[in-house]
Design an enzyme around this catalytic site. Structure first.
Site, PDB file in Angstrom:
ATOM      1  N   ASP A   1       2.714  -1.277  10.177  1.00 42.29           N
ATOM      2  CA  ASP A   1       3.380   0.020  10.168  1.00 42.29           C
ATOM      3  C   ASP A   1       4.826  -0.179   9.747  1.00 42.29           C
ATOM      4  OD1 ASP A   1       2.478   2.922  11.543  1.00 42.29           O
ATOM      5  OD2 ASP A   1       4.629   2.662  11.200  1.00 42.29           O
TER       6      ASP A   1
ATOM      7  N   TYR B   1      -0.562  15.428  -2.295  1.00 47.94           N
ATOM      8  CA  TYR B   1      -1.382  14.788  -1.260  1.00 47.94           C
ATOM      9  C   TYR B   1      -2.879  14.893  -1.582  1.00 47.94           C
ATOM     10  CZ  TYR B   1      -3.158  13.956   3.517  1.00 47.94           C
ATOM     11  OH  TYR B   1      -3.821  13.475   4.621  1.00 47.94           O
TER      12      TYR B   1
ATOM     13  N   LYS C   1      -5.404  11.804  -2.371  1.00 50.71           N
ATOM     14  CA  LYS C   1      -6.533  11.566  -1.464  1.00 50.71           C
ATOM     15  C   LYS C   1      -7.877  11.711  -2.183  1.00 50.71           C
ATOM     16  CE  LYS C   1      -4.669  10.640   2.553  1.00 50.71           C
ATOM     17  NZ  LYS C   1      -4.824   9.278   3.130  1.00 50.71           N
TER      18      LYS C   1
END
Length: 299
Positions: free
Chosen positions: A37, A170, A174
């Site tokens: 992360d 986005y 995706k």
């Protein structure tokens, strides 16, 4: 029953949200987990090791094995170093879960070049780069005569599958990941790697403020429902499942059925003949699927 005993996993974007739930559940089932992360905001700004460190501490407190990685998954060298860290720390790599992502929502006429580039970079390249380096590790092992039984789980979105307005960047990224997963599944099958994708629905910082949820809806949007499917897909039991895209949350799991051939007509070299033909086949084609509030997946 422990599904993942002795297996090594990388989970990107696992400091918070669904990624955190994945990392913890994988560890509960015996996996050694590299918790990646960058620690940025939901929009991709800043960096902070604390979220990844907290997940690692949680896993270790429960008796599991985990380590922190803060690489930028969309950086080519950073992704390679992340894969190598898992191999060096835990002795190999069996599972790659590409989950890292950001949001910069805006209607397409107002979207800036930076908002497009940043989202596509993190999602598309941030899935491809780790997959590329992990696949090369598995290919090298396969060529050396070592058996490979590896898993890749990528993250697509309902926004991509059902075309949500206000998310051109986005949704496009995706949707690309969904197709990338199917192509990779076909390419890597010969060396013992399965590749699937999931479209998760969960209540995380990425979805905060979208709408008001009832307590029952919030229960069904807990990340653990998705983590259960991801954990099974990461296990040896799922060897026969590859090249699939799943919807996932507390109301159930569904297999998406990809693009299908629809009504067709004869071709013509004369465009003046095409009007009635195209109108006719469009008339009988099924409407594009949408995020329908009346379906079983969105009560």
């Amino acid at each position: 029953m422990s599904l993942l005993e002795g297996r090594v996993a990388i989970v990107t974007g696992s400091g918070r949200g669904v990624g955190r739930a994945y990392a913890i559940m994988l560890a509960q089932h015996g996996a050694k987990v590299l918790v990646n992360d960058l620690g940025s905001s939901a929009a991709g700004a800043g960096a902070d090791q604390t979220p990844a460190q907290e997940v690692v501490a949680t896993i270790q407190a429960a008796g599991g094995q985990a380590a922190v990685n803060t690489s930028d998954v969309a950086d080519w060298k950073g992704a390679q170093e992340m894969v190598q860290q898992a191999i060096d720390t835990f002795g190999g790599l069996d599972i790659l879960i590409n989950n890292a992502g950001i949001l910069r929502d805006r209607m397409l006429v107002n979207m800036t070049e930076d908002e497009w580039d940043a989202v596509v970079r993190v999602h598309m390249k941030g899935t491809f780069a780790p997959l590329h380096h992990a696949a090369n590790y598995w290919r090298t092992r396969s060529k050396a005569g070592h058996p490979v039984d590896a898993r890749v789980i990528n993250t697509t979105s309902h926004s991509a599958l059902f075309a949500n307005i206000g998310q051109t960047n986005y949704a496009a990224a995706k949707a690309g990941i969904a197709t990338m997963s199917i192509v990779a599944a076909r390419e890597l099958a010969r060396i013992g790697v399965t590749v699937n994708a999931i479209a998760p629905r969960a209540n995380t910082r990425m979805t905060e403020g979208l709408r008001e949820w009832t307590p029952e809806q919030l229960e069904r949007r807990k990340p653990e429902w998705i983590a259960a499917l991801v954990t099974w897909l990461a296990s040896p039991e799922s060897k026969h499942i590859s090249g699939r895209v799943f919807e996932a949350w507390g109301n159930g799991y569904a297999v998406m059925e990809s693009w299908q051939h629809g009504p067709h007509t004869e071709a013509s070299l004369d465009p003046t003949e095409l009007g009635p033909r195209i109108t006719e086949i469009a008339k009988y084609a099924r409407a594009n699927a949408g995020i329908d509030p009346n379906t079983w997946l969105n009560p």
